[in-house]
Scaffold this active site. Structure first.
Site, PDB file in Angstrom:
ATOM      1  N   HIS A 232       0.865  -1.185   0.000  1.00 22.78           N
ATOM      2  CA  HIS A 232       0.000   0.000   0.000  1.00 22.78           C
ATOM      3  C   HIS A 232       0.908   1.244   0.000  1.00 22.78           C
ATOM      4  O   HIS A 232       1.649   1.459  -0.940  1.00 22.78           O
ATOM      5  CB  HIS A 232      -0.944  -0.093   1.212  1.00 22.78           C
ATOM      6  CG  HIS A 232      -2.098   0.859   1.207  1.00 22.78           C
ATOM      7  ND1 HIS A 232      -2.456   1.619   0.130  1.00 22.78           N
ATOM      8  CD2 HIS A 232      -3.000   1.185   2.188  1.00 22.78           C
ATOM      9  CE1 HIS A 232      -3.510   2.361   0.423  1.00 22.78           C
ATOM     10  NE2 HIS A 232      -3.867   2.119   1.674  1.00 22.78           N
ATOM     11  N   HIS A 278      -2.459  -1.608 -10.600  1.00 22.33           N
ATOM     12  CA  HIS A 278      -3.313  -1.072  -9.542  1.00 22.33           C
ATOM     13  C   HIS A 278      -4.517  -1.976  -9.411  1.00 22.33           C
ATOM     14  O   HIS A 278      -4.975  -2.560 -10.393  1.00 22.33           O
ATOM     15  CB  HIS A 278      -3.746   0.356  -9.888  1.00 22.33           C
ATOM     16  CG  HIS A 278      -4.357   1.088  -8.743  1.00 22.33           C
ATOM     17  ND1 HIS A 278      -5.676   0.953  -8.394  1.00 22.33           N
ATOM     18  CD2 HIS A 278      -3.812   1.940  -7.839  1.00 22.33           C
ATOM     19  CE1 HIS A 278      -5.917   1.702  -7.333  1.00 22.33           C
ATOM     20  NE2 HIS A 278      -4.802   2.312  -6.970  1.00 22.33           N
ATOM     21  N   ASP A 333       2.875   5.810  -7.619  1.00 24.76           N
ATOM     22  CA  ASP A 333       4.143   5.557  -6.928  1.00 24.76           C
ATOM     23  C   ASP A 333       5.331   5.474  -7.889  1.00 24.76           C
ATOM     24  O   ASP A 333       6.475   5.595  -7.478  1.00 24.76           O
ATOM     25  CB  ASP A 333       4.067   4.239  -6.137  1.00 24.76           C
ATOM     26  CG  ASP A 333       2.912   4.236  -5.156  1.00 24.76           C
ATOM     27  OD1 ASP A 333       2.710   5.262  -4.495  1.00 24.76           O
ATOM     28  OD2 ASP A 333       2.210   3.202  -5.065  1.00 24.76           O
TER      29      ASP A 333
HETATM   30  C1  MLT Z   1      -3.994   4.686  -4.075  1.00 21.69           C
HETATM   31  O1  MLT Z   1      -3.862   5.869  -3.735  1.00 21.69           O
HETATM   32  O2  MLT Z   1      -3.654   4.267  -5.205  1.00 21.69           O
HETATM   33  C2  MLT Z   1      -4.606   3.790  -3.132  1.00 21.69           C
HETATM   34  O3  MLT Z   1      -4.778   4.187  -1.871  1.00 21.69           O
HETATM   35  C3  MLT Z   1      -4.523   2.350  -3.387  1.00 21.69           C
HETATM   36  C4  MLT Z   1      -5.901   1.913  -3.776  1.00 21.69           C
HETATM   37  O4  MLT Z   1      -6.671   2.692  -4.326  1.00 21.69           O
HETATM   38  O5  MLT Z   1      -6.205   0.742  -3.534  1.00 21.69           O
END
Ligand code: MLT
Length: 396
Positions: A232, A278, A333
């Site tokens: 995460h 994702h 990320d």
């Molecule tokens: C994100 O910001 O990508 C998330 O918190 C991860 C998600 O959406 O599962």
């Protein structure tokens, strides 16, 4: 076998099959999210607005949008800004206790601890008040925490009138940092990380803990523990490390083919490729698209920027060859750590803490909705899903 809900429902939204058990609740609708939504093809929207249209707005305006679910007029945002400034005074005891925390642990452990400490001194036992107070105070909590953990000493005294993120940059006082560049990068990072729908792990955990009527501080502490995991929030730290490893492997003047080769080798060795894929998205994460453009325009010659550019095309090219990979595209990320580093904050250990500082906004507001607004103000009941019993050992 088909498992369906036993109580009568007005509308069947979903049917659960056995092969969907132990699959992380992927895609199961369980409630409403009033702040944001994530569409597999269109990505993140805050209160119905695509995040790329909001990325460069002032943080206070975007927080208003998430908190009230609608755009504020200039005077409403101004009043909201003033309110946050008034609320921003952190009890001195909170900072004193944060500075007693051990410096050995990962900074995310300190963030979770700091939220519990803040609750002991500041809890009003009122979800709305605590949400706004925490949104106003989290920049100072994080600035104290980072400077303590990094051994940089005390923060610069808070000057809330500077603005939400401007004051954070001022308090944090990054060694050798360029205030303007840091402000711009921290703002962009902060706004893009406020919220990501209702079902991401930290948000879900925070709301689940609050459903037991734990207060805002404890619920957000649990949320931050959830965010700390490498699948995460910590993925932003690990992804920057990955970009650096690729840079080391191919050099600053490496080509897309070189990067492709390295990725193939990593996958062949069963190693992970960070920053791609994702749980919900099936396109390049629009938050990443904004950040790629930003770093490309501002820091085109930086070696990390050059590598992220090559990875952006080489990654999906290689990952698409595997039909099992449902999302081969970069997520936020892949590039957020590069943004922070090239703007003058090259401290990956704190990247997830910055993610947490932003996400307190979305999770806090979602908790307020579930506790005091949902179901005509009654709030959602305690989270209590069903697990099916399974024998682990065959009886002899
Ligand atoms: C994100 O910001 O990508 C998330 O918190 C991860 C998600 O959406 O599962």
């Amino acid at each position: 076998m088909m498992l369906t809900k036993s109580e009568p429902m007005s509308e069947v939204l979903f049917e659960i099959t056995k092969d969907q058990l132990e699959s992380g609740l992927r895609g199961f609708p369980i409630g409403y999210c009033v702040t944001s939504s994530v569409d597999p093809n269109k990505g993140l929207h805050y209160a119905g607005k695509p995040v790329d249209q909001l990325a460069f707005r002032q943080p206070e305006e975007v927080i208003f949008l998430l908190y009230y679910g609608k755009e504020g007029s200039q005077s409403e945002v101004e009043a909201f800004k003033k309110d946050l400034q008034k609320r921003s005074r952190l009890a001195p005891e909170v900072a004193q206790h944060i500075k007693l925390l051990p410096r050995q642990g990962h900074p995310m452990k300190l963030l979770s601890s700091a939220l519990l400490i803040a609750g002991m001194f500041e809890n009003k036992n009122d979800y709305r008040e605590d949400c706004l107070n925490l949104i106003a105070r989290i920049p100072e909590i994080v600035a104290v925490l980072i400077r303590h953990h990094a051994g940089w000493g005390d923060i610069q005294p808070s000057q809330p009138e500077l603005g939400y993120i401007e004051n954070f940059t001022h308090m944090l006082n990054v060694p050798n940092g360029n205030t303007q560049e840091l402000n711009a990068a921290f703002k962009l990072f902060n706004v893009l990380h406020y919220d990501h729908g209702g079902g991401n792990l930290s948000t879900f955990v925070g709301k689940a803990v609050a459903s037991g009527l734990e207060d805002m501080y404890g619920s957000l502490t649990a949320a931050m523990c959830a965010l700390a995991g490498p699948r995460h929030g910590k993925a932003n730290q690990d992804s920057l490390q990955f970009v650096k490893e690729i840079l080391q492997a191919v050099g600053e003047n490496g080509t897309e083919e070189n990067v492709e080769q390295v990725i193939r080798k990593l996958l062949g060795d069963n190693k992970l490729v960070f920053g791609f894929g994702h749980a919900v998205l099936r396109v390049e994460d629009p938050r990443a698209t904004v950040l790629y453009k930003y770093v490309q325009e501002k820091y085109p010659g930086h070696p990390l920027v050059k590598i992220t550019k090559l990875l952006r095309t080489a990654g999906p090219k290689v990952l698409k060859e595997n039909p099992k990979i449902s999302d081969p595209y970069p997520n936020v990320d892949a590039i957020s750590g590069t943004l922070l580093s090239v703007a003058g904050f090259p401290y990956p250990e704190y990247f997830t803490v910055l993610f947490g500082m932003a996400r307190v906004v979305g999770i806090g507001i979602q908790i307020v909705y579930e506790r005091v607004e949902a179901r005509d103000g009654k709030g959602t009941p305690i989270v209590r899903p069903k697990y099916l019993f399974k024998e682990r050992y065959k009886k002899s």
